[in-house]
Design a protein around this motif. Sequence first.
Motif, PDB file in Angstrom:
ATOM      1  N   ARG A   1       4.091  15.404   4.025  1.00  0.00           N
ATOM      2  CA  ARG A   1       4.899  14.111   4.705  1.00  0.00           C
ATOM      3  C   ARG A   1       6.586  13.435   4.547  1.00  0.00           C
ATOM      4  O   ARG A   1       7.500  14.430   3.888  1.00  0.00           O
ATOM      5  CB  ARG A   1       4.422  12.955   3.632  1.00  0.00           C
ATOM      6  CG  ARG A   1       2.782  12.729   3.426  1.00  0.00           C
ATOM      7  CD  ARG A   1       2.644  12.170   2.188  1.00  0.00           C
ATOM      8  NE  ARG A   1       1.869  11.501   1.764  1.00  0.00           N
ATOM      9  CZ  ARG A   1       1.028  11.156   0.512  1.00  0.00           C
ATOM     10  NH1 ARG A   1       2.161  10.275  -0.143  1.00  0.00           N
ATOM     11  NH2 ARG A   1      -0.167  10.882   0.411  1.00  0.00           N
ATOM     12  N   PHE A   2       6.552  13.278   5.703  1.00  0.00           N
ATOM     13  CA  PHE A   2       7.880  13.622   6.097  1.00  0.00           C
ATOM     14  C   PHE A   2       8.806  11.933   7.250  1.00  0.00           C
ATOM     15  O   PHE A   2       7.627  12.313   7.984  1.00  0.00           O
ATOM     16  CB  PHE A   2       8.318  14.804   6.940  1.00  0.00           C
ATOM     17  CG  PHE A   2       9.898  15.165   6.922  1.00  0.00           C
ATOM     18  CD1 PHE A   2      10.318  16.029   6.624  1.00  0.00           C
ATOM     19  CD2 PHE A   2      10.560  14.495   8.029  1.00  0.00           C
ATOM     20  CE1 PHE A   2      11.991  16.128   6.214  1.00  0.00           C
ATOM     21  CE2 PHE A   2      12.138  14.941   8.261  1.00  0.00           C
ATOM     22  CZ  PHE A   2      12.355  15.419   7.317  1.00  0.00           C
ATOM     23  N   GLY A   3       9.405  11.634   6.247  1.00  0.00           N
ATOM     24  CA  GLY A   3       9.788   9.929   7.296  1.00  0.00           C
ATOM     25  C   GLY A   3       9.528   9.040   6.842  1.00  0.00           C
ATOM     26  O   GLY A   3       8.474   9.085   5.664  1.00  0.00           O
ATOM     27  N   ILE A   4       8.960   8.189   7.816  1.00  0.00           N
ATOM     28  CA  ILE A   4       8.907   6.580   7.213  1.00  0.00           C
ATOM     29  C   ILE A   4       7.251   7.155   7.260  1.00  0.00           C
ATOM     30  O   ILE A   4       6.883   7.223   8.557  1.00  0.00           O
ATOM     31  CB  ILE A   4       9.123   5.827   7.752  1.00  0.00           C
ATOM     32  CG1 ILE A   4      11.220   5.474   8.246  1.00  0.00           C
ATOM     33  CG2 ILE A   4       8.376   4.184   7.374  1.00  0.00           C
ATOM     34  CD1 ILE A   4      11.187   4.551   9.570  1.00  0.00           C
ATOM     35  N   GLY A   5       6.042   6.014   6.602  1.00  0.00           N
ATOM     36  CA  GLY A   5       5.089   6.202   6.291  1.00  0.00           C
ATOM     37  C   GLY A   5       4.847   5.149   4.753  1.00  0.00           C
ATOM     38  O   GLY A   5       5.151   4.836   4.400  1.00  0.00           O
ATOM     39  N   LYS A   6       3.437   4.511   4.845  1.00  0.00           N
ATOM     40  CA  LYS A   6       2.858   3.813   4.969  1.00  0.00           C
ATOM     41  C   LYS A   6       2.103   4.188   3.534  1.00  0.00           C
ATOM     42  O   LYS A   6       0.647   5.609   4.041  1.00  0.00           O
ATOM     43  CB  LYS A   6       2.364   2.899   5.258  1.00  0.00           C
ATOM     44  CG  LYS A   6       3.143   1.925   6.062  1.00  0.00           C
ATOM     45  CD  LYS A   6       3.095   0.924   6.603  1.00  0.00           C
ATOM     46  CE  LYS A   6       3.820   0.396   7.726  1.00  0.00           C
ATOM     47  NZ  LYS A   6       2.811  -0.869   8.755  1.00  0.00           N
ATOM     48  N   VAL A   7       1.548   4.540   2.008  1.00  0.00           N
ATOM     49  CA  VAL A   7       0.226   4.740   1.453  1.00  0.00           C
ATOM     50  C   VAL A   7      -0.862   3.438   1.307  1.00  0.00           C
ATOM     51  O   VAL A   7       0.020   3.048   0.735  1.00  0.00           O
ATOM     52  CB  VAL A   7       1.059   5.690  -0.110  1.00  0.00           C
ATOM     53  CG1 VAL A   7      -0.028   5.961  -0.922  1.00  0.00           C
ATOM     54  CG2 VAL A   7       2.210   6.136   0.037  1.00  0.00           C
ATOM     55  N   TYR A   8      -2.111   3.737   1.462  1.00  0.00           N
ATOM     56  CA  TYR A   8      -2.753   2.865   1.265  1.00  0.00           C
ATOM     57  C   TYR A   8      -3.964   3.564  -0.237  1.00  0.00           C
ATOM     58  O   TYR A   8      -3.918   5.062  -0.032  1.00  0.00           O
ATOM     59  CB  TYR A   8      -3.850   2.330   2.562  1.00  0.00           C
ATOM     60  CG  TYR A   8      -2.896   2.445   3.588  1.00  0.00           C
ATOM     61  CD1 TYR A   8      -2.790   0.738   3.667  1.00  0.00           C
ATOM     62  CD2 TYR A   8      -2.105   3.074   5.085  1.00  0.00           C
ATOM     63  CE1 TYR A   8      -2.406   0.348   4.673  1.00  0.00           C
ATOM     64  CE2 TYR A   8      -1.755   2.610   6.008  1.00  0.00           C
ATOM     65  CZ  TYR A   8      -1.384   1.340   5.910  1.00  0.00           C
ATOM     66  OH  TYR A   8      -0.763   0.699   6.496  1.00  0.00           O
ATOM     67  N   ASP A   9      -4.178   2.331  -0.745  1.00  0.00           N
ATOM     68  CA  ASP A   9      -5.786   3.263  -1.670  1.00  0.00           C
ATOM     69  C   ASP A   9      -7.078   2.779  -1.137  1.00  0.00           C
ATOM     70  O   ASP A   9      -7.029   2.778   0.243  1.00  0.00           O
ATOM     71  CB  ASP A   9      -5.401   1.878  -2.892  1.00  0.00           C
ATOM     72  CG  ASP A   9      -6.230   0.385  -2.792  1.00  0.00           C
ATOM     73  OD1 ASP A   9      -6.565   0.564  -1.361  1.00  0.00           O
ATOM     74  OD2 ASP A   9      -5.673  -0.116  -3.102  1.00  0.00           O
ATOM     75  N   ARG A  10      -8.091   3.225  -1.554  1.00  0.00           N
ATOM     76  CA  ARG A  10      -9.238   3.420  -1.511  1.00  0.00           C
ATOM     77  C   ARG A  10      -9.556   2.383  -0.164  1.00  0.00           C
ATOM     78  O   ARG A  10     -10.808   2.574   0.302  1.00  0.00           O
ATOM     79  CB  ARG A  10     -10.081   3.689  -1.987  1.00  0.00           C
ATOM     80  CG  ARG A  10      -9.635   5.322  -2.298  1.00  0.00           C
ATOM     81  CD  ARG A  10     -10.854   5.998  -3.800  1.00  0.00           C
ATOM     82  NE  ARG A  10     -10.240   7.320  -3.749  1.00  0.00           N
ATOM     83  CZ  ARG A  10     -11.727   8.383  -4.308  1.00  0.00           C
ATOM     84  NH1 ARG A  10     -12.332   8.109  -4.136  1.00  0.00           N
ATOM     85  NH2 ARG A  10     -10.956   9.723  -5.148  1.00  0.00           N
ATOM     86  N   LYS A  11      -9.484   1.720  -0.749  1.00  0.00           N
ATOM     87  CA  LYS A  11     -10.273  -0.230  -0.172  1.00  0.00           C
ATOM     88  C   LYS A  11      -8.816  -0.330   1.212  1.00  0.00           C
ATOM     89  O   LYS A  11      -8.953  -1.671   0.895  1.00  0.00           O
ATOM     90  CB  LYS A  11      -9.899  -1.490  -1.324  1.00  0.00           C
ATOM     91  CG  LYS A  11     -11.402  -0.968  -2.040  1.00  0.00           C
ATOM     92  CD  LYS A  11     -11.050  -2.184  -3.640  1.00  0.00           C
ATOM     93  CE  LYS A  11     -11.866  -2.050  -4.724  1.00  0.00           C
ATOM     94  NZ  LYS A  11     -12.030  -2.815  -5.509  1.00  0.00           N
ATOM     95  N   LYS A  12      -7.955   0.259   1.877  1.00  0.00           N
ATOM     96  CA  LYS A  12      -6.975   0.194   2.926  1.00  0.00           C
ATOM     97  C   LYS A  12      -6.134  -0.594   1.853  1.00  0.00           C
ATOM     98  O   LYS A  12      -5.931  -2.180   3.304  1.00  0.00           O
ATOM     99  CB  LYS A  12      -7.939  -0.653   3.758  1.00  0.00           C
ATOM    100  CG  LYS A  12      -8.821   1.019   4.338  1.00  0.00           C
ATOM    101  CD  LYS A  12      -9.747   0.394   5.626  1.00  0.00           C
ATOM    102  CE  LYS A  12     -10.230   1.867   5.888  1.00  0.00           C
ATOM    103  NZ  LYS A  12     -11.307   1.671   7.036  1.00  0.00           N
ATOM    104  N   ARG A  13      -5.342  -1.248   0.740  1.00  0.00           N
ATOM    105  CA  ARG A  13      -4.944  -2.317   0.520  1.00  0.00           C
ATOM    106  C   ARG A  13      -3.675  -0.899   0.687  1.00  0.00           C
ATOM    107  O   ARG A  13      -3.663   0.293   0.141  1.00  0.00           O
ATOM    108  CB  ARG A  13      -4.638  -2.662  -1.046  1.00  0.00           C
ATOM    109  CG  ARG A  13      -5.898  -3.820  -1.200  1.00  0.00           C
ATOM    110  CD  ARG A  13      -6.251  -3.901  -2.407  1.00  0.00           C
ATOM    111  NE  ARG A  13      -6.387  -3.297  -2.990  1.00  0.00           N
ATOM    112  CZ  ARG A  13      -7.244  -3.089  -4.278  1.00  0.00           C
ATOM    113  NH1 ARG A  13      -7.605  -4.805  -4.357  1.00  0.00           N
ATOM    114  NH2 ARG A  13      -7.821  -2.455  -4.766  1.00  0.00           N
ATOM    115  N   MET A  14      -2.284  -1.816   0.955  1.00  0.00           N
ATOM    116  CA  MET A  14      -1.181  -0.853   1.226  1.00  0.00           C
ATOM    117  C   MET A  14      -0.585  -1.053  -0.741  1.00  0.00           C
ATOM    118  O   MET A  14      -0.423  -1.684  -0.772  1.00  0.00           O
ATOM    119  CB  MET A  14       0.139  -1.497   2.069  1.00  0.00           C
ATOM    120  CG  MET A  14       0.940  -0.803   2.426  1.00  0.00           C
ATOM    121  SD  MET A  14       1.973  -0.747   3.815  1.00  0.00           S
ATOM    122  CE  MET A  14       3.151  -2.055   2.998  1.00  0.00           C
TER     123      MET A  14
END
Length: 195
Positions: free
Chosen positions: A9-22
């Motif tokens: 992972r490099f730069g700006i990113g978003k992490v989501y859980d398995r239910k697609k919640r950020m």
Amino acid sequence: EGYWCDDNRFGIGKVYDRKKRMISNSSWCNGRESDEYIGDGKAVFLAVKRLTLNKLCKWKEFDISVLEGLEFLHIGDDCCSSIKTFRVVGLEKLKKIVIGKNSFTLEINYYGKTESRSFEVADCKQLVTVDIGPFCFSDGPGSFVLRNLPSLQSINIGSYSSPSYDFYFMSFVAKGTFLFFSRYRFAQSHFDITR
């Protein structure tokens, strides 16, 4: 969701859980969550706040005006010898610049008239401190320019205890910047300080 470099992972990113919640929206560097980059400058992400370059940096040009969120710039010792132009312009969040010894020069621990170089820092409204180690930009003619730096409180160049030869053959220009020098050493340099 975001950017990757060398399978990390490099730069700006978003992490989501398995239910697609950020879960988070942040910056990453070499696989770890961070807004700081430390390395040789091969891949720098635009949202970086703290940039540290080491002596393995092989950049040919130094113009970081695209790093709009940068707050702290650190150049290590013996770094960037191949760069002839140092340009930091329009970084409104930048607060501090630190350059280690023997950087931006081919003449280690001395001076020489080998290459023309230039140093420009301008339009950085929050910049408070510039610290430059001994023997930087010591090997050629050129210009040292500080312009429109209304928050600048201190500029430290070289060493108080021994000759440093920083900017040895360069002219010095400061415009729109209040400067107070308690001590300085610019042998063979020309000063032009205007408000």
